[in-house]
Design an enzyme around this catalytic site. Structure first.
Site, PDB file in Angstrom:
ATOM      1  N   ASN A 146       9.097 -27.793 -15.566  1.00 34.63           N
ATOM      2  CA  ASN A 146       9.095 -29.176 -16.049  1.00 34.63           C
ATOM      3  C   ASN A 146       7.662 -29.676 -16.144  1.00 34.63           C
ATOM      4  O   ASN A 146       6.778 -29.222 -15.419  1.00 34.63           O
ATOM      5  CB  ASN A 146       9.878 -30.066 -15.070  1.00 34.63           C
ATOM      6  CG  ASN A 146      10.197 -31.422 -15.664  1.00 34.63           C
ATOM      7  OD1 ASN A 146      11.015 -31.524 -16.578  1.00 34.63           O
ATOM      8  ND2 ASN A 146       9.535 -32.456 -15.178  1.00 34.63           N
ATOM      9  N   ASP A 259       2.778 -51.571 -13.833  1.00 40.24           N
ATOM     10  CA  ASP A 259       3.413 -50.467 -14.565  1.00 40.24           C
ATOM     11  C   ASP A 259       3.606 -50.725 -16.051  1.00 40.24           C
ATOM     12  O   ASP A 259       3.027 -51.658 -16.613  1.00 40.24           O
ATOM     13  CB  ASP A 259       4.729 -50.086 -13.882  1.00 40.24           C
ATOM     14  CG  ASP A 259       5.861 -51.042 -14.243  1.00 40.24           C
ATOM     15  OD1 ASP A 259       5.587 -52.127 -14.807  1.00 40.24           O
ATOM     16  OD2 ASP A 259       7.031 -50.700 -13.973  1.00 40.24           O
TER      17      ASP A 259
HETATM   18  C1  LIG Z   1       1.314 -42.757 -18.811  1.00 36.27           C
HETATM   19  C2  LIG Z   1       2.680 -42.490 -18.254  1.00 36.27           C
HETATM   20  C3  LIG Z   1       2.919 -42.556 -16.893  1.00 36.27           C
HETATM   21  C4  LIG Z   1       4.181 -42.307 -16.365  1.00 36.27           C
HETATM   22  N1  LIG Z   1       4.392 -42.367 -15.022  1.00 36.27           N
HETATM   23  C5  LIG Z   1       5.597 -42.097 -14.498  1.00 36.27           C
HETATM   24  C6  LIG Z   1       5.818 -42.137 -13.079  1.00 36.27           C
HETATM   25  O1  LIG Z   1       4.909 -42.392 -12.305  1.00 36.27           O
HETATM   26  N2  LIG Z   1       7.063 -41.851 -12.600  1.00 36.27           N
HETATM   27  C7  LIG Z   1       8.118 -41.575 -13.452  1.00 36.27           C
HETATM   28  O2  LIG Z   1       9.241 -41.361 -12.990  1.00 36.27           O
HETATM   29  N3  LIG Z   1       7.940 -41.547 -14.809  1.00 36.27           N
HETATM   30  C8  LIG Z   1       6.702 -41.789 -15.330  1.00 36.27           C
HETATM   31  N4  LIG Z   1       6.509 -41.753 -16.696  1.00 36.27           N
HETATM   32  C9  LIG Z   1       7.651 -41.456 -17.560  1.00 36.27           C
HETATM   33  C10 LIG Z   1       7.918 -39.964 -17.644  1.00 36.27           C
HETATM   34  O3  LIG Z   1       6.860 -39.295 -18.247  1.00 36.27           O
HETATM   35  C11 LIG Z   1       9.156 -39.818 -18.465  1.00 36.27           C
HETATM   36  O4  LIG Z   1      10.205 -40.386 -17.756  1.00 36.27           O
HETATM   37  C12 LIG Z   1       9.527 -38.403 -18.821  1.00 36.27           C
HETATM   38  O5  LIG Z   1      10.436 -38.556 -19.835  1.00 36.27           O
HETATM   39  C13 LIG Z   1      10.159 -37.610 -17.727  1.00 36.27           C
HETATM   40  O6  LIG Z   1      10.957 -36.601 -18.305  1.00 36.27           O
HETATM   41  P1  LIG Z   1      11.802 -35.538 -17.462  1.00 36.27           P
HETATM   42  O7  LIG Z   1      12.710 -36.294 -16.565  1.00 36.27           O
HETATM   43  O8  LIG Z   1      12.511 -34.753 -18.542  1.00 36.27           O
HETATM   44  O9  LIG Z   1      10.821 -34.703 -16.719  1.00 36.27           O
HETATM   45  C14 LIG Z   1       5.245 -42.008 -17.244  1.00 36.27           C
HETATM   46  C15 LIG Z   1       5.008 -41.932 -18.624  1.00 36.27           C
HETATM   47  C16 LIG Z   1       3.752 -42.171 -19.127  1.00 36.27           C
HETATM   48  C17 LIG Z   1       3.519 -42.076 -20.613  1.00 36.27           C
END
Ligand SMILES: Cc1cc2nc3c(=O)[nH]c(=O)nc-3n(C[C@H](O)[C@H](O)[C@H](O)COP(=O)(O)O)c2cc1C
Length: 441
Positions: A146, A259
């Site tokens: 991931n 955030d």
């Molecule tokens: C700049 C940035 C910071 C992010 N920080 C977080 C974070 O701290 N925690 C979180 O759960 N998602 C965060 N996200 C969102 C995740 O990148 C997003 O949920 C992603 O789709 C996760 O996908 P997955 O569950 O398939 O791994 C962030 C996104 C961006 C663009």
């Protein structure tokens, strides 16, 4: 297509889309304030002299759809269609023996957060935060890899807090390792090409490797190198990689943090990342993203717009464009309307495809969904709130919502009646798009 962050920075500069700041800048608030100013004029910003660090800092490299389209070698009008097309043919990444990101390797005591120009962004933030780090990890049972953005609070020379909760996949992966009493190896990649940035912002089905999406967006396999101290692979041409592990059964206070909603996430008991090694290019560039601003939401929007686009299209409507910017909860969709009432079906398809959605405004194809004043114009002149507005109380919404502010959905039909099209022709000046003021002054 440009291959890495630094070649994209060069391309932005060629196109007049980059500001270089040579003056010394403090990374507590001053740097973030300047990012805001750069965003206002639609440019990326490179800080060459950051106080207390030898490493330059870049931000807002995808501060508009135009910049993101440039990085993905397409244009603004095609971006959504192109993303949708490319993301439907995932490509396996390729593991290579060497990568620029390992030109310098620091292990053990040599690896310290002190070398990094970590930025403090918002007034009430608990401290400096890594905000543009893509965390890479593998499911301990299946080996599924991931990659996602996760904010990290600086806590010490080899210690950072990290926010990673299920249903986000990194949180699920960590809880699997933790249930066996094991720490989870994690690599944090900083200084990424926008293809990896979009991939790290996208929610994919569990078991789909985000680097297959990055490769698809690049239209060729993303090159990965094996980390030096942990069993993970990372983009070979990134700028900096932190190798380490997220500890089992340990939580500490993390936050507050400003955030993506431009609100402060309160203090929570979150995970701890222990740093074991840093690898980087000889002259690395550090990257930071200001949460809740146009760069953050442009990144998060694209894949979610694509979900809506596909859902509306497959429901039989002729969808032209979808916009979730500037804040991911509200959407504007333009369609070529064929039936009265159709905009309601379009909105319902959008609510079904993307559950965070709160307000959905459906407009005619002559309205630019990326221009809020155009969308408001359509609401003002074409919506009929007595019949064209509908409310769906208590549906699934944004999960981090203790006050249920996001559980109700509102759809607005802001399209003109089909039989009133003639009377509703918009005033337009011929050739206005081709006319430039510079030619006359
Ligand atoms: C700049 C940035 C910071 C992010 N920080 C977080 C974070 O701290 N925690 C979180 O759960 N998602 C965060 N996200 C969102 C995740 O990148 C997003 O949920 C992603 O789709 C996760 O996908 P997955 O569950 O398939 O791994 C962030 C996104 C961006 C663009």
């Amino acid at each position: 297509m440009v291959k890495d962050l630094r070649s994209f920075i060069n391309l932005l500069e060629e196109k007049g889309l980059l500001i270089r700041v040579k003056k010394a800048v403090n990374r507590r608030f001053e740097l973030a304030a300047l990012i805001v100013k750069a965003q206002k004029i639609g440019k990326a910003i490179l800080f060459e002299n950051v106080l207390g660090s030898n490493i330059p800092v870049v931000s807002n490299i995808v501060g508009s759809r135009r910049m993101l389209a440039l990085a993905l070698d397409t244009d603004e009008e095609q971006l959504l269609e192109e993303y949708t097309k490319r993301s439907s043919h995932l490509i396996e990444p390729q593991i290579v023996d060497q990568g620029a990101v390992q030109e310098v390797v620091r292990v053990g005591e040599d690896a310290t957060t002190e070398m990094l120009p970590i930025v403090t962004h918002s007034e009430l933030d608990a401290g400096p935060y890594i905000t543009a780090g893509i965390a890479v990890a593998k499911d301990p049972e299946t080996g599924y890899r991931n990659a996602s953005f996760n904010r990290m609070q600086l806590k010490g020379t080899q210690k950072l807090g990290i926010r990673m909760m299920p249903p986000q996949h990194l949180g699920i992966i960590h809880s699997k390792a933790e249930s066996k009493g094991k720490n989870l190896e994690v690599a944090v990649v900083i200084g990424n090409h926008p293809a990896e940035m979009v991939a790290g912002s996208t929610t994919l089905p569990y078991n789909v490797d985000h680097f297959t999406l990055a490769s698809a967006l690049r239209r060729e396999p993303l090159k990965l190198v094996r980390c030096k101290t942990i069993d993970l692979e990372v983009p070979a041409d990134a700028e900096i990689v932190l190798e380490g592990e997220v500890l089992a059964n340990i939580r500490e206070e993390e936050g507050p943090y400003g955030d993506f909603m431009q609100l402060y996430v309160p203090i929570a008991h979150n995970h701890i990342f222990r740093l074991k090694a840093i690898t980087h290019r000889r002259n690395p560039i550090y990257q930071t993203i200001l949460a809740g601003t146009v760069e953050d939401t442009t990144l998060l929007a694209l894949s979610r717009e694509s979900l809506i686009y596909k859902a509306v299209k497959s429901s039989g409507s002729e969808v032209k464009a979808v916009s979730l910017t500037p804040n991911l909860f509200n959407c504007a969709i333009s369609i070529k309307k064929k039936f009265e009432g159709e905009p309601k079906n379009v909105a319902m398809a959008a609510f079904g495809a993307y559950y965070w959605l709160k307000y959905c405004i459906v407009v005619d194809e002559d309205v630019n969904v990326y221009d809020l004043s155009d969308v408001w114009w359509a609401i003002a002149t074409r919506s009929k709130p007595d019949t064209g507005l509908f409310v769906i109380p208590y549906a699934r919404g944004f999960p981090r919502d203790p006050y249920h502010l996001h559980q109700t959905k509102v759809g607005i039909d802001a399209t003109a009646p089909i039989d009133a099209k003639e009377e509703r022709i918009r005033r337009r000046i011929p050739n206005v798009e081709l006319t430039t003021l510079e030619d006359y002054i």
